[in-house]
Scaffold this active site. Structure first.
Site, short mmCIF file in Angstrom:
data_model
loop_
_atom_site.label_atom_id
_atom_site.label_comp_id
_atom_site.label_asym_id
_atom_site.label_seq_id
_atom_site.Cartn_x
_atom_site.Cartn_y
_atom_site.Cartn_z
N HIS A 131 11.35 -12.42 6.50
CA HIS A 131 11.77 -11.56 5.39
C HIS A 131 10.75 -10.44 5.21
O HIS A 131 11.12 -9.26 5.11
CB HIS A 131 11.91 -12.36 4.09
CG HIS A 131 11.99 -11.51 2.86
ND1 HIS A 131 13.11 -10.77 2.54
CD2 HIS A 131 11.09 -11.27 1.87
CE1 HIS A 131 12.89 -10.11 1.41
NE2 HIS A 131 11.67 -10.39 0.98
N ASP B 53 14.32 22.10 14.02
CA ASP B 53 14.38 20.68 14.37
C ASP B 53 12.96 20.15 14.36
O ASP B 53 12.04 20.85 13.94
CB ASP B 53 15.02 20.49 15.77
CG ASP B 53 15.66 19.12 15.92
OD1 ASP B 53 14.93 18.12 15.84
OD2 ASP B 53 16.90 19.04 16.11
N TRP C 3 4.01 -13.16 7.10
CA TRP C 3 4.12 -11.86 7.81
C TRP C 3 2.75 -11.36 8.23
O TRP C 3 2.63 -10.54 9.12
CB TRP C 3 4.83 -10.83 6.93
CG TRP C 3 3.96 -10.11 5.95
CD1 TRP C 3 3.62 -10.53 4.70
CD2 TRP C 3 3.31 -8.84 6.14
NE1 TRP C 3 2.80 -9.61 4.10
CE2 TRP C 3 2.59 -8.56 4.96
CE3 TRP C 3 3.26 -7.92 7.18
CZ2 TRP C 3 1.83 -7.41 4.79
CZ3 TRP C 3 2.49 -6.76 7.02
CH2 TRP C 3 1.79 -6.52 5.82
N SER D 187 6.61 3.04 18.26
CA SER D 187 7.60 3.89 17.60
C SER D 187 6.97 4.66 16.45
O SER D 187 7.16 5.87 16.31
CB SER D 187 8.75 3.00 17.11
OG SER D 187 9.44 3.62 16.05
N SER D 188 6.20 3.96 15.62
CA SER D 188 5.58 4.61 14.46
C SER D 188 4.60 5.69 14.89
O SER D 188 4.53 6.75 14.28
CB SER D 188 4.82 3.59 13.62
OG SER D 188 5.71 2.77 12.94
N HIS E 20 -3.89 -2.60 4.40
CA HIS E 20 -3.91 -1.89 3.13
C HIS E 20 -3.44 -0.45 3.23
O HIS E 20 -2.58 -0.04 2.45
CB HIS E 20 -5.22 -2.03 2.34
CG HIS E 20 -4.88 -1.79 0.91
ND1 HIS E 20 -4.25 -2.73 0.14
CD2 HIS E 20 -4.93 -0.68 0.16
CE1 HIS E 20 -3.97 -2.20 -1.04
NE2 HIS E 20 -4.36 -0.97 -1.05
N GLU F 150 -1.30 0.43 5.19
CA GLU F 150 0.13 0.21 5.35
C GLU F 150 0.85 0.21 4.00
O GLU F 150 1.96 0.74 3.87
CB GLU F 150 0.37 -1.13 6.07
CG GLU F 150 1.80 -1.62 6.09
CD GLU F 150 2.73 -0.79 6.95
OE1 GLU F 150 2.23 0.03 7.74
OE2 GLU F 150 3.95 -0.96 6.83
N TYR G 107 0.12 1.95 1.45
CA TYR G 107 0.30 3.35 1.04
C TYR G 107 1.25 4.09 1.96
O TYR G 107 1.92 5.03 1.53
CB TYR G 107 -1.06 4.03 0.92
CG TYR G 107 -1.84 3.36 -0.18
CD1 TYR G 107 -1.47 3.56 -1.50
CD2 TYR G 107 -2.84 2.44 0.10
CE1 TYR G 107 -2.10 2.89 -2.52
CE2 TYR G 107 -3.48 1.76 -0.93
CZ TYR G 107 -3.10 1.99 -2.22
OH TYR G 107 -3.71 1.31 -3.23
N SER H 150 8.60 13.19 -6.45
CA SER H 150 8.03 14.48 -6.85
C SER H 150 8.99 15.63 -6.60
O SER H 150 8.81 16.72 -7.13
CB SER H 150 6.73 14.75 -6.08
OG SER H 150 5.81 13.72 -6.31
N HIS I 121 -9.84 -6.71 -0.60
CA HIS I 121 -9.32 -7.27 -1.85
C HIS I 121 -8.17 -8.24 -1.58
O HIS I 121 -7.71 -8.93 -2.48
CB HIS I 121 -8.93 -6.19 -2.86
CG HIS I 121 -7.77 -5.34 -2.49
ND1 HIS I 121 -7.70 -4.00 -2.77
CD2 HIS I 121 -6.61 -5.62 -1.87
CE1 HIS I 121 -6.56 -3.51 -2.34
NE2 HIS I 121 -5.88 -4.47 -1.78
N HIS I 122 -7.68 -8.27 -0.32
CA HIS I 122 -6.70 -9.29 0.06
C HIS I 122 -7.40 -10.60 0.44
O HIS I 122 -6.74 -11.56 0.78
CB HIS I 122 -5.86 -8.80 1.23
CG HIS I 122 -5.07 -7.56 0.94
ND1 HIS I 122 -3.79 -7.61 0.44
CD2 HIS I 122 -5.39 -6.25 1.04
CE1 HIS I 122 -3.35 -6.37 0.27
NE2 HIS I 122 -4.30 -5.53 0.62
N THR J 121 -3.87 7.46 -8.65
CA THR J 121 -2.51 7.01 -8.96
C THR J 121 -2.15 7.38 -10.39
O THR J 121 -1.03 7.82 -10.66
CB THR J 121 -2.39 5.48 -8.75
OG1 THR J 121 -2.96 5.15 -7.48
CG2 THR J 121 -0.94 5.04 -8.78
N LYS K 227 -1.14 10.92 -10.64
CA LYS K 227 0.26 11.15 -10.24
C LYS K 227 1.21 10.77 -11.36
O LYS K 227 2.13 11.52 -11.70
CB LYS K 227 0.58 10.38 -8.96
CG LYS K 227 -0.25 10.82 -7.78
CD LYS K 227 0.32 10.36 -6.46
CE LYS K 227 1.52 11.16 -6.06
NZ LYS K 227 1.20 12.54 -5.67
N ARG L 251 3.00 -19.45 -3.73
CA ARG L 251 4.08 -18.84 -2.94
C ARG L 251 4.18 -19.50 -1.57
O ARG L 251 3.30 -20.26 -1.18
CB ARG L 251 3.87 -17.34 -2.81
CG ARG L 251 2.72 -16.91 -1.94
CD ARG L 251 2.69 -15.39 -1.93
NE ARG L 251 1.60 -14.84 -1.17
CZ ARG L 251 1.76 -13.82 -0.31
NH1 ARG L 251 2.96 -13.32 -0.08
NH2 ARG L 251 0.72 -13.32 0.32
#
Lengths: 532, 287
Positions: A83, A112, A148, A175-176, A259, A261, A263, A274, A308-309, A334, A337, A456
């Site tokens: 998931h 293009d 994951w 790909s990315s 991390h 990732e 963002y 925006s 922090h993870h 943040t 924003k 979890r």
């Protein structure tokens, strides 16, 4: 989207290249057009969203009551793992790239993308990766089941589903990286004359920075899973203490990717919102320059907060303090924003069409997710809450109500431009309110469950958690079903069932794509517009 | 498509629909899933990898062939050339980050995980472990000899540094229109690169058979072979690029103005060179 007239650009120009365009399925397989590729990205992402959604609903079904109900625990682990992987790499990221493909060339006045053929490959690498990920459910041993994040030693010990996942990640990473190189090059080199960097639409800015983050961290993820692969099959000891390595090393390398990732998944959403809020507030974006600096600061800070993870793995106290304060620092840009969006709306002549509803919903719920993020950033609190449902609630507030809501906002905003047909406003509003209410029924109770100590990624739980789990499961099915309204809206637009969209259906919009007819011609700007 | 007057080089270039990308995707699907089968002892796996690799080579020949054709047909304007420059720079940056993951792992293992295995709490598990680099960890005990900097690594450093110089001379010859000198110095560069690979292969053979240093020799073997191995693969890729450039030079491609493919290969070669210097210092010298 077969309703788009493909030979639109024929009039008045010598377009011999249209003469040998393949038709039917081969048109989509071989296309070098940014709009075709954007459409494929978005539809692929929608498909993966439902695949990941089915996995999520199976999880919620199992968790409706305590005790083992529907699935085996091993399969439950595969469900949570896949998931996460499918939603992140299959749904959210490709959706963001789909928006980039469709909108960036139009917003900067280019015909293009810079590398149209490589653009095709960036998309067509995703289906093989999806085949490998989904196919891994059917191999002996089942799909990857270590979460994951693929932490060793679980991921080193698991069966071949993990190998398929590793190779799928390699392919999606390629790909990315190709997609990001394409986007950066397009933005830096293909802007219309006069469009300086500080005149670019915010969406283009956020994607420029997102693409930089992707190029910086996807190779690091590739390195991490490669070390995993060699630890699994070739006798290396990167994550094995007996050979001098350390499982925690994987977590450092993984979260150095992971991390930024986070963002990568939210910055394009910031960009979409925006664009939309100024349009429906009928005021220019408040503090444009500070928005750019805020996005850049978030991107830079994202490289120094990864641990922090990992507050519970036994880092030295100095490390805990550093990563706690660095993480809290992110609240500053943040906050800039969020306040700028609010200030944009302040005393605006606001109307609340569906894109604006989803944007305001985004603003409200994403900010809540941001606040729970601040709570989790506090090391001693996090040590309590690590791996509880509080964390699950936090990141679904920022990823579902954050990224996904912004993508829905963007889809409603630009569907008239993409298809030439106005979406059904009534259905759109139904979609928003259904999604908004069911989202909160699903995920808000998870804060309570987490604070009360429910872990979890476990298929069973103590009886006192039953009530809120039942509520969450009911909400989850409601949320899943409410997405079908979106599919209905989409099909109606694609079939041309609705009012014909003018070139600029939103009076407050002022970016370049609205100067093109709706639907947008096959090649956006034959001659670059001049920006004053 | 063209944004300029008929006959002029268009400032944008948008290629025709192409089947090369999907060919590459099929190749990677075969290789990825085939490798998963192969590594888990399913019989068809290595055939899938082999077929996939053949398809990948076919795609690379076809795709790059198309690009070279377009370049020779003068379809690429100054603007397209600048796009190529941006993209090659960012591609090399992505490669830098890939190596950064492995150098980061080496740093972490040497400075954090191995010292921790020698700490007081780990003494309960492994009382006799010395926790000194190079190490194969507390549990593995097959004696091995580490690889120092003097000898083949030093020779290889000189080879690669020299190849950087010869390649620059070749580039200057290209810009000066001196084709004979270009061919000579480019050929020498390739020769130096291939010699490097030969030495590297010899070193690996030697380490396996006499030093008992293998990929499975704990973290030292892991970091040593993964770092030098990935670098070796990159040297092979860079040498392949240079060989293609040599073939194109022989066919009369490139002139003083249009030769970005050559420059891109040169950039890549210098990048590989810099990675080697880091390897030489951090992996061989500081053993």
């Amino acid at each position: 989207m077969s309703s788009i007239p493909h030979d639109h650009a024929h009039d008045g120009h010598g377009h011999d290249d249209h003469a040998h365009h393949p038709t039917g399925i081969m048109r989509w397989v071989t296309t070098t057009n940014h709009k075709d590729i954007g459409t494929m990205y978005l539809l692929f992402s929608l498909g993966m969203f439902f695949v990941g959604g089915v996995l999520a609903l199976t999880i919620r079904t199992e968790l409706f009551q305590p005790g083992m109900q529907v699935v085996h625990p091993e399969f439950f682990n595969s469900l949570t793992t896949l998931h996460g992987l499918i939603m992140i790499f299959g749904a959210i990221m490709p959706a963001a790239v789909g928006f980039a493909n469709w909108m960036i060339p139009m917003m900067i006045g280019a015909p293009d993308m810079a590398f149209a053929r490589m653009n095709n490959w960036s998309f067509w690498l995703l289906p093989p990766a999806a085949i490998m990920l989904i196919g891994s459910f059917f191999v002996p041993g089942g799909a990857a089941a270590g979460g994951w994040t693929l932490y060793p030693p679980l991921s080193v010990q698991a069966g071949m589903g993990t190998d398929l996942t590793i190779f799928a990640i390699h392919i999606m990473g390629a790909s990315s990286i190709m997609g990001s190189i394409n986007i950066i090059t397009t933005i830096l080199n293909m802007r219309a004359p006069g469009m300086t960097l500080m005149k670019m639409p915010m969406f283009v800015w956020t994607w420029l920075i997102t693409a930089y983050l992707l190029i910086a961290v996807m190779p690091v993820l590739a390195g991490a899973v490669t070390m995993l692969l060699t630890d699994r099959h070739f006798g290396t000891s990167f994550f094995n203490a007996a050979g001098g390595g350390d499982p925690v090393l994987f977590q450092h390398v993984f979260w150095f990717f992971g991390h930024p990732e986070v963002y990568i998944m939210i910055l394009p959403s910031f960009g979409i919102v925006s664009e939309i809020i100024p349009t429906f507030a009928r005021k220019p974006l408040f503090g444009y320059a500070s928005m750019v600096y805020a996005v850049a600061s978030i991107a830079i800070l994202s490289f120094i907060v990864w641990a922090h993870h990992m507050f519970t793995v036994g880092l030295p106290a100095a490390g805990l303090l550093f990563f706690m304060y660095a993480t809290m620092l992110i609240a500053v840009p943040t906050g800039v924003k969020v306040f700028n969006w609010l200030a944009t709306m302040w005393r605006g002549s606001m109307t609340f069409e569906t894109p604006m509803l989803f944007s305001v919903g985004f603003l409200f719920l994403f900010t809540m997710g941001g606040f729970t993020g601040l709570v989790l950033a506090i090391t001693p609190v996090d040590i309590q809450l690590q791996d509880t449902y509080y964390v699950v609630a936090h990141f679904h507030y920022v990823l579902v109500a954050g990224s996904l809501f912004a993508f829905f906002a963007g889809a409603y905003y630009w569907l008239p431009k993409w298809t030439g047909t106005m979406y059904d406003e009534t259905l759109g509003k139904w979609h928003f309110w259904a999604a908004m209410i069911t989202f909160n029924i699903t995920f808000f109770p998870m804060h309570f469950l987490g604070l009360a100590g429910m872990p979890r990624r476990i298929p069973d739980y103590a009886q006192q958690f039953t009530d809120w789990n039942m509520v969450a499961t009911v909400g989850a099915f409601g949320f899943g079903i409410s997405q079908l309204i979106f599919v209905w809206v989409l099909i109606k637009c694609m079939r041309g069932d609705g009012a014909k969209a003018p070139a600029k259906p939103w009076e407050g919009a002022d970016t370049l794509e609205w100067t093109l007819p709706s639907p947008a011609p096959y090649h956006s700007f034959e001659t670059p517009p001049v920006i004053k | 498509m063209s944004a300029a007057a008929p006959g002029a080089t268009p400032s944008y270039y948008i290629p025709q629909p192409s089947h090369w990308p999907i060919t590459g995707s099929i190749a990677l699907l075969l290789m990825g899933s085939g490798a998963a089968f192969w590594f888990n002892q399913y019989p068809a796996g290595h055939w899938m990898v082999a077929v996939g690799f053949a398809v990948l080579l076919y795609m690379l020949f076809g795709w790059f062939g198309t690009v070279i054709g377009e370049s020779q047909g003068r379809l690429y304007s100054k603007k397209v050339d600048l796009s190529f420059r941006w993209s090659m720079s960012w591609f090399i940056f992505s490669e830098v980050m890939f190596f950064a993951a492995f150098f980061g792992a080496l740093f972490y293992i040497r400075n954090i995980s191995v010292p921790d295995l020698g700490s007081l709490s780990s003494k309960l598990l492994w009382p006799n472990y010395a926790a000194q680099w190079p190490t194969e960890g507390p549990y593995l005990t097959a004696p091995f000899t580490p690889m120092g900097a003097i000898g083949i690594p030093l020779i290889n450093t000189l080879l690669l540094l020299t190849s950087g110089v010869t390649l620059t001379i070749a580039h200057h010859a290209l810009k000066a229109g001196n084709r004979g000198s270009l061919k000579l110095w480019l050929f020498l560069t390739i020769l130096l690169g291939v010699t490097f690979l030969g030495f590297q292969a010899y070193e690996y053979y030697h380490l396996h058979h006499e030093y008992n240093l293998k990929l499975s020799t704990g973290v030292y073997g892991s970091t040593f072979y993964m770092l030098t191995g990935f670098h070796g693969v990159h040297v092979a890729v860079g040498a392949t690029m240079l060989i293609v450039m040599f073939g194109r030079v022989l066919k009369g491609h490139f002139d003083a103005e249009h030769h970005f493919a050559f420059e891109a290969a040169a950039w890549y070669w210098h990048f590989v060179d810099v990675v080697w210097l880091l390897l030489f210092v951090l992996v061989y010298w500081m053993v």
